[in-house]
Design an enzyme around this catalytic site. Structure first.
Site, short mmCIF file in Angstrom:
data_model
loop_
_atom_site.label_atom_id
_atom_site.label_comp_id
_atom_site.label_asym_id
_atom_site.label_seq_id
_atom_site.Cartn_x
_atom_site.Cartn_y
_atom_site.Cartn_z
N ARG A 77 -10.12 0.57 8.65
CA ARG A 77 -9.61 -0.77 8.88
C ARG A 77 -10.62 -1.63 9.63
O ARG A 77 -10.33 -2.78 9.94
CB ARG A 77 -8.37 -0.64 9.73
CG ARG A 77 -7.17 -1.37 9.20
CD ARG A 77 -6.04 -0.93 10.08
NE ARG A 77 -4.86 -1.65 9.91
CZ ARG A 77 -3.78 -1.17 9.29
NH1 ARG A 77 -3.82 0.00 8.70
NH2 ARG A 77 -2.69 -1.88 9.26
N ARG A 112 -0.59 -9.54 13.07
CA ARG A 112 -1.14 -8.52 12.17
C ARG A 112 -1.98 -9.16 11.08
O ARG A 112 -3.02 -8.63 10.68
CB ARG A 112 0.00 -7.70 11.55
CG ARG A 112 0.64 -6.77 12.56
CD ARG A 112 1.95 -6.21 12.06
NE ARG A 112 1.80 -5.35 10.89
CZ ARG A 112 2.81 -4.98 10.12
NH1 ARG A 112 4.03 -5.41 10.39
NH2 ARG A 112 2.61 -4.20 9.08
N LYS A 137 0.84 -1.21 0.00
CA LYS A 137 0.00 0.00 0.00
C LYS A 137 0.88 1.26 0.00
O LYS A 137 0.69 2.15 -0.82
CB LYS A 137 -0.93 0.01 1.23
CG LYS A 137 -1.87 -1.20 1.30
CD LYS A 137 -2.84 -1.11 2.46
CE LYS A 137 -2.19 -1.21 3.84
NZ LYS A 137 -1.53 -2.50 4.10
N ARG A 149 10.97 -1.93 11.20
CA ARG A 149 9.85 -1.55 12.06
C ARG A 149 9.67 -2.59 13.17
O ARG A 149 9.80 -3.79 12.91
CB ARG A 149 8.56 -1.47 11.22
CG ARG A 149 8.30 -0.07 10.72
CD ARG A 149 7.16 0.04 9.74
NE ARG A 149 5.91 -0.61 10.10
CZ ARG A 149 4.81 -0.55 9.35
NH1 ARG A 149 4.80 0.16 8.24
NH2 ARG A 149 3.71 -1.17 9.71
N ARG A 156 11.53 -5.99 5.02
CA ARG A 156 11.37 -4.54 4.81
C ARG A 156 12.36 -3.74 5.67
O ARG A 156 12.59 -4.07 6.83
CB ARG A 156 9.95 -4.09 5.16
CG ARG A 156 9.80 -2.57 5.12
CD ARG A 156 8.37 -2.10 5.14
NE ARG A 156 7.64 -2.59 6.28
CZ ARG A 156 6.33 -2.43 6.42
NH1 ARG A 156 5.63 -1.83 5.49
NH2 ARG A 156 5.73 -2.91 7.48
P1 AP5 Z 1 4.80 -1.64 1.89
O1 AP5 Z 1 4.50 -0.81 0.69
O2 AP5 Z 1 5.53 -1.00 3.01
O3 AP5 Z 1 3.46 -2.37 2.40
P2 AP5 Z 1 2.19 -1.82 3.19
O4 AP5 Z 1 0.99 -2.45 2.57
O5 AP5 Z 1 2.23 -0.33 3.27
O6 AP5 Z 1 2.47 -2.52 4.59
P3 AP5 Z 1 2.32 -1.95 6.06
O7 AP5 Z 1 3.08 -2.86 6.93
O8 AP5 Z 1 2.66 -0.48 6.12
O9 AP5 Z 1 0.79 -2.13 6.27
P4 AP5 Z 1 0.03 -2.16 7.57
O10 AP5 Z 1 -1.32 -1.93 7.04
O11 AP5 Z 1 0.17 -3.37 8.40
O12 AP5 Z 1 0.74 -1.04 8.47
P5 AP5 Z 1 0.31 0.43 8.89
O13 AP5 Z 1 1.53 1.24 8.92
O14 AP5 Z 1 -0.86 0.88 8.11
O15 AP5 Z 1 5.61 -2.93 1.38
C1 AP5 Z 1 6.04 -3.93 2.28
C2 AP5 Z 1 7.42 -4.49 1.82
O16 AP5 Z 1 7.25 -5.17 0.58
C3 AP5 Z 1 8.48 -3.39 1.57
O17 AP5 Z 1 9.72 -3.90 1.94
C4 AP5 Z 1 8.42 -3.16 0.04
O18 AP5 Z 1 9.66 -2.73 -0.45
C5 AP5 Z 1 8.05 -4.56 -0.45
N1 AP5 Z 1 7.18 -4.54 -1.64
C6 AP5 Z 1 6.10 -3.71 -1.86
N2 AP5 Z 1 5.52 -4.01 -3.04
C7 AP5 Z 1 6.22 -5.06 -3.58
C8 AP5 Z 1 6.08 -5.81 -4.78
N3 AP5 Z 1 5.09 -5.59 -5.65
N4 AP5 Z 1 6.96 -6.82 -5.01
C9 AP5 Z 1 7.97 -7.07 -4.12
N5 AP5 Z 1 8.16 -6.39 -2.96
C10 AP5 Z 1 7.28 -5.39 -2.68
O19 AP5 Z 1 -0.22 0.18 10.38
C11 AP5 Z 1 0.65 -0.15 11.44
C12 AP5 Z 1 -0.14 -0.29 12.73
O20 AP5 Z 1 -0.76 0.97 13.07
C13 AP5 Z 1 -1.30 -1.30 12.72
O21 AP5 Z 1 -0.87 -2.62 12.96
C14 AP5 Z 1 -2.20 -0.74 13.83
O22 AP5 Z 1 -1.71 -1.08 15.12
C15 AP5 Z 1 -2.06 0.77 13.65
N6 AP5 Z 1 -3.08 1.32 12.75
C16 AP5 Z 1 -2.85 1.91 11.53
N7 AP5 Z 1 -4.02 2.26 10.97
C17 AP5 Z 1 -5.00 1.89 11.82
C18 AP5 Z 1 -6.42 1.96 11.78
N8 AP5 Z 1 -7.07 2.50 10.73
N9 AP5 Z 1 -7.11 1.45 12.82
C19 AP5 Z 1 -6.49 0.91 13.90
N10 AP5 Z 1 -5.15 0.80 13.99
C20 AP5 Z 1 -4.40 1.29 12.97
MG MG Z 2 2.43 1.07 4.86
#
Ligand code: AP5
Ligand code: MG
Length: 217
Positions: free
Chosen positions: A87, A170, A13, A159, A126
């Protein structure tokens, strides 16, 4: 454009949002990035979120909804790209209500589909830059020099929620609480599935095709 990006942790994402922003100049609102920024600043909100995030649980709806509705209000007419929010169904309902109040709605939900085994590999490999936020992967998108950011030479970090034990939590949280949103938005006819298991460039092309069509109509 008012777009939601759905997908499991590690679906890409954040990676795709950066590319969409470059091409369409829309505002990128990542709930995870906003929470990490609050933590880095040592704010009360950041402290409240810490234990939930580090264990792979969701931060309570009330906290997130207030934070994101404020961020959305700042975008005004120019629209936004939501990454990581909503979410839960409660968050999605509140978002709908907030948008209704300004006579707006979501235009499209991009649903990045990636199998669980691939998610685990992506997250444990990552690395991110603590200075500029650039995201790498040690195998699929490595920096030019190991563990060093290409943009500013800062040492890359992992992270805390990318450790294997937390990744499993997760994923469970995603399937239990976030995947139901695919049906929620599907019933409104807004969901466009994207094969997120392909290379980052291929995924971008699939997304751009759909967004170009949306911009032209
Ligand atoms: P990346 O692009 O970083 O993936 P992402 O989908 O952004 O993954 P996140 O870990 O950020 O998602 P998340 O939803 O768990 O975390 P968030 O920060 O929102 O890519 C991942 C890896 O793959 C990278 O190394 C990249 O280089 C590689 N990659 C990408 N695309 C690729 C491809 N096509 N091919 C190969 N490699 C690839 O949330 C974190 C925490 O915050 C949650 O757990 C929760 O506690 C809290 N939180 C956030 N939002 C909320 C909410 N709305 N409600 C409640 N709690 C929340
Ligand atoms: Mg992200």
């Amino acid at each position: 454009m008012r777009i939601v990006l759905l997908g499991p942790p590690g679906a890409g994402k954040g990676t795709q949002c950066k590319r969409i922003v470059e091409r369409y100049k829309t505002a990128h609102l990542s709930s995870g990035d906003i929470l990490r920024q609050e933590r880095a600043e040592g704010s009360e909100l950041g402290e409240k979120a810490r234990s939930y995030m580090d264990s792979g649980a969701l931060v309570p709806d009330a906290i997130i909804i207030e934070m994101m509705v404020k961020a959305i209000a700042k975008c005004g007419e120019k629209g936004f790209l939501l990454d990581g929010f909503p979410r839960t169904v409660v968050q999605a309902e509140e978002l709908d209500r907030a948008l209704e109040r300004i006579g707006a709605g979501i235009d499209l939900v991009l649903n990045l589909q990636v199998p669980d085994e691939m998610v685990a590999r992506r997250l444990t490999g990552r690395r991110s830059c603590p200075k500029c936020g650039a995201v790498y992967h040690i195998e699929t998108m490595p920096p030019k020099t190991d563990e060093i950011c290409d943009n500013d030479g800062a040492e890359l970090v992992q992270r805390p929620d990318d450790r294997t034990e937390v990744v499993q939590n997760r994923l469970k949280t995603y399937h239990d609480q976030t995947a139901p949103l695919i049906d929620y938005y599907g019933r409104k006819g807004l969901v466009h599935d994207v094969d997120g298991s392909r290379s980052a460039d291929e995924v971008s092309n699939l997304i751009f095709e759909r967004l170009d069509a949306l911009c032209c109509c």
